[in-house]
Design an enzyme around this catalytic site. Structure first.
Site, PDB file in Angstrom:
ATOM      1  N   LYS A  73     -11.427   0.173  -2.886  1.00 28.25           N
ATOM      2  CA  LYS A  73     -10.883   1.533  -3.035  1.00 28.25           C
ATOM      3  C   LYS A  73     -10.390   1.867  -4.457  1.00 28.25           C
ATOM      4  O   LYS A  73     -10.709   2.944  -4.965  1.00 28.25           O
ATOM      5  CB  LYS A  73      -9.757   1.777  -2.023  1.00 28.25           C
ATOM      6  CG  LYS A  73     -10.252   1.919  -0.587  1.00 28.25           C
ATOM      7  CD  LYS A  73      -9.063   2.174   0.330  1.00 28.25           C
ATOM      8  CE  LYS A  73      -9.491   2.331   1.772  1.00 28.25           C
ATOM      9  NZ  LYS A  73      -8.372   2.750   2.617  1.00 28.25           N
ATOM     10  N   ASP A 110      -7.145   9.171   3.641  1.00 26.06           N
ATOM     11  CA  ASP A 110      -6.262   8.334   4.472  1.00 26.06           C
ATOM     12  C   ASP A 110      -4.966   9.064   4.838  1.00 26.06           C
ATOM     13  O   ASP A 110      -4.475   8.948   5.967  1.00 26.06           O
ATOM     14  CB  ASP A 110      -5.925   7.022   3.749  1.00 26.06           C
ATOM     15  CG  ASP A 110      -7.072   6.014   3.825  1.00 26.06           C
ATOM     16  OD1 ASP A 110      -7.912   6.129   4.733  1.00 26.06           O
ATOM     17  OD2 ASP A 110      -7.116   5.112   2.971  1.00 26.06           O
TER      18      ASP A 110
HETATM   19  P1  NDP Z   1      -3.465  -3.672  -0.119  1.00 24.65           P
HETATM   20  O1  NDP Z   1      -4.095  -5.016  -0.200  1.00 24.65           O
HETATM   21  O2  NDP Z   1      -3.650  -2.700  -1.241  1.00 24.65           O
HETATM   22  O3  NDP Z   1      -1.865  -3.840   0.088  1.00 24.65           O
HETATM   23  C1  NDP Z   1      -1.404  -4.825   0.894  1.00 24.65           C
HETATM   24  C2  NDP Z   1       0.132  -4.776   1.027  1.00 24.65           C
HETATM   25  O4  NDP Z   1       0.499  -5.684   2.064  1.00 24.65           O
HETATM   26  C3  NDP Z   1       0.880  -5.189  -0.223  1.00 24.65           C
HETATM   27  O5  NDP Z   1       1.987  -4.327  -0.409  1.00 24.65           O
HETATM   28  C4  NDP Z   1       1.342  -6.606   0.095  1.00 24.65           C
HETATM   29  O6  NDP Z   1       2.594  -6.960  -0.465  1.00 24.65           O
HETATM   30  C5  NDP Z   1       1.521  -6.527   1.591  1.00 24.65           C
HETATM   31  N1  NDP Z   1       1.380  -7.868   2.186  1.00 24.65           N
HETATM   32  C6  NDP Z   1       0.282  -8.634   2.208  1.00 24.65           C
HETATM   33  N2  NDP Z   1       0.539  -9.814   2.823  1.00 24.65           N
HETATM   34  C7  NDP Z   1       1.840  -9.753   3.214  1.00 24.65           C
HETATM   35  C8  NDP Z   1       2.696 -10.671   3.894  1.00 24.65           C
HETATM   36  N3  NDP Z   1       2.267 -11.857   4.301  1.00 24.65           N
HETATM   37  N4  NDP Z   1       3.966 -10.264   4.158  1.00 24.65           N
HETATM   38  C9  NDP Z   1       4.412  -9.054   3.743  1.00 24.65           C
HETATM   39  N5  NDP Z   1       3.655  -8.152   3.075  1.00 24.65           N
HETATM   40  C10 NDP Z   1       2.379  -8.517   2.815  1.00 24.65           C
HETATM   41  O7  NDP Z   1      -3.958  -3.059   1.246  1.00 24.65           O
HETATM   42  P2  NDP Z   1      -4.127  -1.508   1.650  1.00 24.65           P
HETATM   43  O8  NDP Z   1      -2.905  -0.786   1.237  1.00 24.65           O
HETATM   44  O9  NDP Z   1      -5.420  -0.981   1.199  1.00 24.65           O
HETATM   45  O10 NDP Z   1      -4.190  -1.608   3.251  1.00 24.65           O
HETATM   46  C11 NDP Z   1      -3.055  -2.051   3.992  1.00 24.65           C
HETATM   47  C12 NDP Z   1      -3.438  -2.169   5.462  1.00 24.65           C
HETATM   48  O11 NDP Z   1      -3.677  -0.885   6.010  1.00 24.65           O
HETATM   49  C13 NDP Z   1      -4.725  -2.975   5.693  1.00 24.65           C
HETATM   50  O12 NDP Z   1      -4.522  -3.785   6.838  1.00 24.65           O
HETATM   51  C14 NDP Z   1      -5.765  -1.913   5.925  1.00 24.65           C
HETATM   52  O13 NDP Z   1      -6.831  -2.383   6.724  1.00 24.65           O
HETATM   53  C15 NDP Z   1      -4.936  -0.854   6.653  1.00 24.65           C
HETATM   54  N6  NDP Z   1      -5.491   0.490   6.520  1.00 24.65           N
HETATM   55  C16 NDP Z   1      -5.818   1.159   7.667  1.00 24.65           C
HETATM   56  C17 NDP Z   1      -6.326   2.438   7.613  1.00 24.65           C
HETATM   57  C18 NDP Z   1      -6.651   3.152   8.884  1.00 24.65           C
HETATM   58  O14 NDP Z   1      -7.386   4.148   8.834  1.00 24.65           O
HETATM   59  N7  NDP Z   1      -6.125   2.728  10.025  1.00 24.65           N
HETATM   60  C19 NDP Z   1      -6.576   3.102   6.316  1.00 24.65           C
HETATM   61  C20 NDP Z   1      -6.131   2.344   5.168  1.00 24.65           C
HETATM   62  C21 NDP Z   1      -5.633   1.062   5.279  1.00 24.65           C
HETATM   63  P3  NDP Z   1       2.737  -7.555  -1.963  1.00 24.65           P
HETATM   64  O15 NDP Z   1       2.765  -6.363  -2.862  1.00 24.65           O
HETATM   65  O16 NDP Z   1       4.005  -8.305  -1.909  1.00 24.65           O
HETATM   66  O17 NDP Z   1       1.539  -8.433  -2.217  1.00 24.65           O
END
Ligand code: NDP
Length: 285
Positions: A73, A110
């Protein structure tokens, strides 16, 4: 069923991995019901080959447009020539349209999907009625925060494992946004109107361990994750007496404006794409 011919318009979704994607189920059901001569496919170029893959699509002779999912993205936004303000605010694009003149138009639907999910599953919910807590600081979190601010939310609190990343996003979003560490979620939940989980991992175990009792009983909780449909986080929120919204409804909500961008018309409302997606997910309706 629409027959795929040599004249069929091709659109699709790009991501890595991609085999789990429900977007082909949703879009092809709409395409068939609308009688459009088109097909929606799923593609997965190598991670280091995304820019070359997109370059080959300029002009629209191969694909008219693409939805974009993880991990492409942010790159999709960077490669585009025209970007909508909401895609810029999210710093991520989930929709690319390849214009005949070679330009690439990028949008992020989104946030629209998120708000339409609240509207359909939490009737009466007003996004402007109070502060919103968003868990995460990635593209999904930025899209959610920007959508709520655009819809009139007075305050957005980004709650993230890595506080510095939450502050980067909050600073970009402006004075109505603030940042909290995940350990301080109770403070971030105080007085909120909604809680949105846009964190990609770590909350899928036995329970979410989130302090839902710190939120008002009127707060609505949404999880962008939809596998399982009722995530541990949503289960905990329901156990605390809070209304919930699921991520599948958001997925369908972001797909609608994508279909409109591809085909210039709304998807046929009579198609129950949620049931089709649930059948694939193996979840209860
Ligand atoms: P990103 O990879 O950009 O962001 C991931 C976030 O999750 C970061 O803030 C990260 O924190 C946090 N994170 C990851 N692992 C952990 C952990 N073990 N504990 C706590 N926090 C954690 O992902 P996206 O923002 O693109 O997507 C996020 C989720 O939303 C995904 O699962 C995606 O599939 C879902 N999604 C669903 C949509 C829908 O239409 N239903 C649309 C868009 C997204 P840190 O900064 O500390 O690394």
């Amino acid at each position: 069923m629409t027959t795929v011919t040599a004249r069929s318009v091709v659109v699709g979704v790009v991501g890595r991995p991609i085999s789990h994607s429900l977007s082909p189920i949703i879009h092809n059901a709409w395409i068939a019901a609308a009688g459009i001569e088109a097909v929606y496919v799923a593609v997965s170029p190598p991670e280091d080959g995304f820019a070359a893959f997109i370059a080959g699509l300029r002009g629209g002779g191969v694909l008219r447009g693409l939805n974009v999912t993880l991990p492409f993205k942010p790159q999709a936004l960077a490669l585009a020539d025209d970007t909508t303000p909401r895609a810029k605010a999210a710093e991520a694009a989930n929709l690319l349209v390849f214009q005949p003149d070679g330009a690439i138009w990028a949008d992020n639907t989104d946030g629209l999907g998120l708000l339409s999910a609240f509207a359909s599953q939490a009737p009466g919910f007003d996004p402007a009625a109070g502060p919103v807590a968003v868990l995460g600081a990635g593209g999904g979190a930025r899209a959610a925060a920007a959508a709520f601010l655009a819809a009139g939310a007075p305050e957005v609190r980004l709650i993230n494992r890595t506080l510095s990343k939450a502050w980067v996003v909050a600073t970009l979003l402006g004075p109505k946004a603030s940042a909290f560490k995940l350990d301080d979620a109770a403070a971030g939940f105080a007085g909120v109107n909604a809680i949105v989980n846009a964190s990609s991992a770590g909350l899928l175990g036995e329970g979410s361990d989130l302090p839902f009792d710190a939120a008002p009983s009127t707060a609505v909780v949404m999880d962008m994750t939809y596998k399982p449909l009722l995530t541990p986080l949503l289960r905990d929120a329901q156990a605390a007496g809070l209304r919930t919204v699921d991520g599948l409804e958001m997925l369908i909500g972001q797909a609608r404006p994508s279909f409109e961008a591809f085909f210039g018309r709304s998807p046929p409302p009579e198609v129950d794409v949620r049931s089709l997606a649930l059948a694939v997910l193996g979840a209860d309706a």
